[in-house]
Scaffold this active site. Structure first.
Site, mmCIF file in Angstrom:
data_model
loop_
_atom_site.group_PDB
_atom_site.id
_atom_site.type_symbol
_atom_site.label_atom_id
_atom_site.label_comp_id
_atom_site.label_asym_id
_atom_site.label_seq_id
_atom_site.Cartn_x
_atom_site.Cartn_y
_atom_site.Cartn_z
ATOM 1 N N LYS A 163 35.677 40.704 44.691
ATOM 2 C CA LYS A 163 37.227 41.658 45.085
ATOM 3 C C LYS A 163 36.589 42.578 46.355
ATOM 4 C CE LYS A 163 39.835 41.745 41.033
ATOM 5 N NZ LYS A 163 39.482 41.875 40.635
ATOM 6 N N TYR A 219 35.298 48.262 40.630
ATOM 7 C CA TYR A 219 35.232 49.224 39.604
ATOM 8 C C TYR A 219 34.105 50.393 39.236
ATOM 9 C CZ TYR A 219 39.263 45.902 39.654
ATOM 10 O OH TYR A 219 40.618 45.015 39.716
ATOM 11 N N ASP A 271 36.746 39.253 35.502
ATOM 12 C CA ASP A 271 37.342 39.741 36.592
ATOM 13 C C ASP A 271 36.453 40.914 37.515
ATOM 14 O OD1 ASP A 271 39.330 39.124 38.708
ATOM 15 O OD2 ASP A 271 39.770 41.079 38.062
ATOM 16 N N LEU A 285 38.511 38.005 31.926
ATOM 17 C CA LEU A 285 38.537 39.966 30.372
ATOM 18 C C LEU A 285 38.475 40.475 31.954
ATOM 19 C CD1 LEU A 285 37.334 41.776 28.388
ATOM 20 C CD2 LEU A 285 35.860 42.245 29.386
ATOM 21 N N GLY A 286 39.073 41.414 31.935
ATOM 22 C CA GLY A 286 40.003 42.081 33.523
ATOM 23 C C GLY A 286 39.297 43.564 32.808
ATOM 24 N N HIS A 320 40.350 41.988 48.173
ATOM 25 C CA HIS A 320 40.663 42.653 46.705
ATOM 26 C C HIS A 320 42.736 43.200 47.292
ATOM 27 C CE1 HIS A 320 39.701 45.605 43.714
ATOM 28 N NE2 HIS A 320 41.148 45.434 43.769
HETATM 29 N N1 LIG Z 1 43.474 42.916 41.838
HETATM 30 C C1 LIG Z 1 43.876 44.418 41.631
HETATM 31 O O1 LIG Z 1 44.521 45.539 42.713
HETATM 32 C C2 LIG Z 1 43.934 44.500 40.287
HETATM 33 C C3 LIG Z 1 44.901 45.319 40.097
HETATM 34 C C4 LIG Z 1 44.649 45.264 38.501
HETATM 35 C C5 LIG Z 1 44.328 45.250 37.609
HETATM 36 N N2 LIG Z 1 43.654 43.995 37.777
HETATM 37 C C6 LIG Z 1 41.942 43.404 36.891
HETATM 38 O O2 LIG Z 1 43.956 42.836 35.863
HETATM 39 C C7 LIG Z 1 42.842 43.593 34.584
HETATM 40 C C8 LIG Z 1 43.928 44.145 33.975
HETATM 41 O O3 LIG Z 1 44.711 44.591 34.182
HETATM 42 P P1 LIG Z 1 44.849 45.783 33.569
HETATM 43 O O4 LIG Z 1 43.366 46.905 32.812
HETATM 44 O O5 LIG Z 1 45.895 47.104 34.463
HETATM 45 O O6 LIG Z 1 45.507 46.135 32.654
HETATM 46 P P2 LIG Z 1 45.884 45.382 30.978
HETATM 47 O O7 LIG Z 1 44.890 44.465 30.975
HETATM 48 O O8 LIG Z 1 47.439 44.922 31.244
HETATM 49 O O9 LIG Z 1 45.559 46.402 29.301
HETATM 50 C C9 LIG Z 1 45.051 47.458 29.705
HETATM 51 C C10 LIG Z 1 44.676 48.492 28.752
HETATM 52 O O10 LIG Z 1 45.901 47.474 26.861
HETATM 53 C C11 LIG Z 1 45.271 47.851 26.671
HETATM 54 N N3 LIG Z 1 44.574 46.704 25.537
HETATM 55 C C12 LIG Z 1 44.190 45.599 25.753
HETATM 56 N N4 LIG Z 1 44.510 44.917 24.968
HETATM 57 C C13 LIG Z 1 45.624 45.601 23.534
HETATM 58 C C14 LIG Z 1 45.629 44.587 22.691
HETATM 59 N N5 LIG Z 1 45.850 43.964 21.895
HETATM 60 N N6 LIG Z 1 46.657 45.322 21.838
HETATM 61 C C15 LIG Z 1 47.138 47.092 22.745
HETATM 62 N N7 LIG Z 1 46.267 47.423 23.731
HETATM 63 C C16 LIG Z 1 45.584 46.677 24.478
HETATM 64 C C17 LIG Z 1 43.604 48.327 26.607
HETATM 65 O O11 LIG Z 1 42.996 49.205 26.155
HETATM 66 P P3 LIG Z 1 41.296 49.509 26.064
HETATM 67 O O12 LIG Z 1 40.818 49.283 26.814
HETATM 68 O O13 LIG Z 1 41.085 50.655 25.723
HETATM 69 O O14 LIG Z 1 41.443 48.331 24.213
HETATM 70 C C18 LIG Z 1 44.173 48.984 27.743
HETATM 71 O O15 LIG Z 1 44.934 50.276 27.807
HETATM 72 C C19 LIG Z 1 42.395 44.398 35.363
HETATM 73 O O16 LIG Z 1 41.159 44.955 34.401
HETATM 74 C C20 LIG Z 1 41.695 44.025 36.620
HETATM 75 O O17 LIG Z 1 40.432 43.393 36.563
HETATM 76 C C21 LIG Z 1 43.482 43.406 39.443
#
Ligand SMILES: NC(=O)c1ccc[n+]([C@@H]2O[C@H](COP(=O)([O-])OP(=O)(O)OC[C@H]3O[C@@H](n4cnc5c(N)ncnc54)[C@H](OP(=O)(O)O)[C@@H]3O)[C@@H](O)[C@H]2O)c1
Length: 320
Positions: A66, A37, A32, A6-7, A99
């Site tokens: 991170k 955050y 994660d 889970l992100g 990070h």
């Molecule tokens: N290391 C880094 O620098 C870094 C950078 C970016 C991300 N991350 C990690 O990766 C995780 C995931 O990346 P992310 O948050 O950028 O984006 P993501 O997981 O690609 O997308 C999240 C978005 O998609 C929506 N969503 C989720 N499941 C869905 C579904 N089944 N149908 C429709 N929409 C859906 C969520 O909405 P709702 O929440 O409103 O449901 C949210 O708006 C982060 O949360 C973090 O833990 C790390």
């Protein structure tokens, strides 16, 4: 590490704990997190509630956090982790990753409007301090995030005791990172895709940008597999490529359905369609730090790119 986690980036206070509980009830065993955050304390509270019920114990869950960019100096590394451990109410994390490779402080912002960067500290020295965290029993494994291939190889060559086990970078069908993933698989690094669904809620989204989960090619594939959602199709693609992924959601029904990806398989023809979707679209450039010598995505910046000022109204937690 479990292939689906889970992100929690952008998960707001008041919703993050509930999301963690729904995820663990739905079968997730990987979280994660990051101190950047600004929600690790709520995750720690949720974990205490879950453990108190007795269904799960700490060792059932793989937690990744991170090291933030302002804490790369070796003397700051352990203190950064200890703050995370306090917030998460745990004695150790399963994975602790650097990070970003570039070192910068978010505040104060310099007189020229840019982030303050620390050009004298280097991630290889940071890595050696990370290795000590393993010896101290505070982390099980150490890894990297947002490092490019050359930077990963540099850490691998410089490691004294522990190799990087995980690389967490942006990856989805519009940014497939094939060379980087092949390199990781060849050198024993588990690649974990962040923004695996295309990060619909990214704070810098612009009108007209592609929205992965609306892509008709994914809808067509999902329909052929018994009405799977486009998110399930994409997560299945990540799994079949041999990469882990950490989709973020705070919506219970989405959290649950994003984990229901182990009862179907994409065909080679489906995989070929997804393979064709690559267009090198990176949403997280964080180009306001592009002046730093260790900025990882220089090749992705437009020709003649001018480093923008740091946004003055950006809080620590709204960037990552
Ligand atoms: N290391 C880094 O620098 C870094 C950078 C970016 C991300 N991350 C990690 O990766 C995780 C995931 O990346 P992310 O948050 O950028 O984006 P993501 O997981 O690609 O997308 C999240 C978005 O998609 C929506 N969503 C989720 N499941 C869905 C579904 N089944 N149908 C429709 N929409 C859906 C969520 O909405 P709702 O929440 O409103 O449901 C949210 O708006 C982060 O949360 C973090 O833990 C790390």
């Amino acid at each position: 590490m479990p292939v689906i986690g889970l992100g929690t980036w952008k998960s707001p206070l008041g919703k993050t704990g509930a999301a963690v509980k729904v995820a663990l009830e739905s079968g997730y065993r990987c979280l994660d997190t990051a101190n950047d955050y600004a929600n690790e304390a709520e995750i720690g509270e949720a974990l205490q509630d879950v453990f108190a019920k007795g269904d799960l114990k700490r060792s059932d869950i793989f937690i990744q956090s991170k090291l933030w960019n302002s804490n790369h100096r070796p003397e700051h590394v352990r203190a950064d982790l200890e703050a995370t451990l306090r917030d998460l109410q745990t004695d150790y994390v399963d994975s602790f990753v650097i990070h970003w490779p570039q070192v910068c402080t978010m505040f104060p912002i310099e007189a020229d409007g840019k982030y303050s960067s620390d050009n004298e500290s280097h991630y290889v020295d940071t890595w050696h301090a990370m290795e000590e965290l393993v010896d101290a029993g505070l982390v099980r494994t150490i890894g990297l995030s947002n490092f490019n291939r050359r930077q990963v190889a540099e850490v691998q060559a410089a490691a004294r005791k522990y190799q990087p086990t995980i690389l967490q970078n942006e990856c989805h069908p519009y940014l497939q990172n094939k060379d980087l993933i092949d390199f990781c698989q060849r050198t024993g690094v588990q690649f974990q895709s962040y923004s695996p669904l295309g990060s619909y809620d990214r704070p810098w989204a612009q009108p007209g940008e592609p929205e992965l989960l609306e892509d008709p090619r994914l809808k067509e594939i999902g329909a052929r597999h018994g009405n799977k959602t486009t998110a399930q199709v994409v997560l299945r693609w990540h799994i079949q490529r041999g990469t882990a992924a950490c989709p973020k959601s705070v919506t219970p029904a989405r959290i649950e359905s994003n984990f229901q990806v182990f009862d179907f398989e994409l065909t080679p023809e489906d995989m070929a369609v997804l393979s064709d979707m690559n267009m090198g679209w990176r949403h997280l450039l964080w180009d306001a730090t592009a002046m730093h010598p260790d900025y990882p995505f220089k090749d992705d910046l437009p020709h003649d790119h001018v480093v923008p000022d740091a946004p003055m109204n950006t809080s620590h937690s709204s960037r990552n």
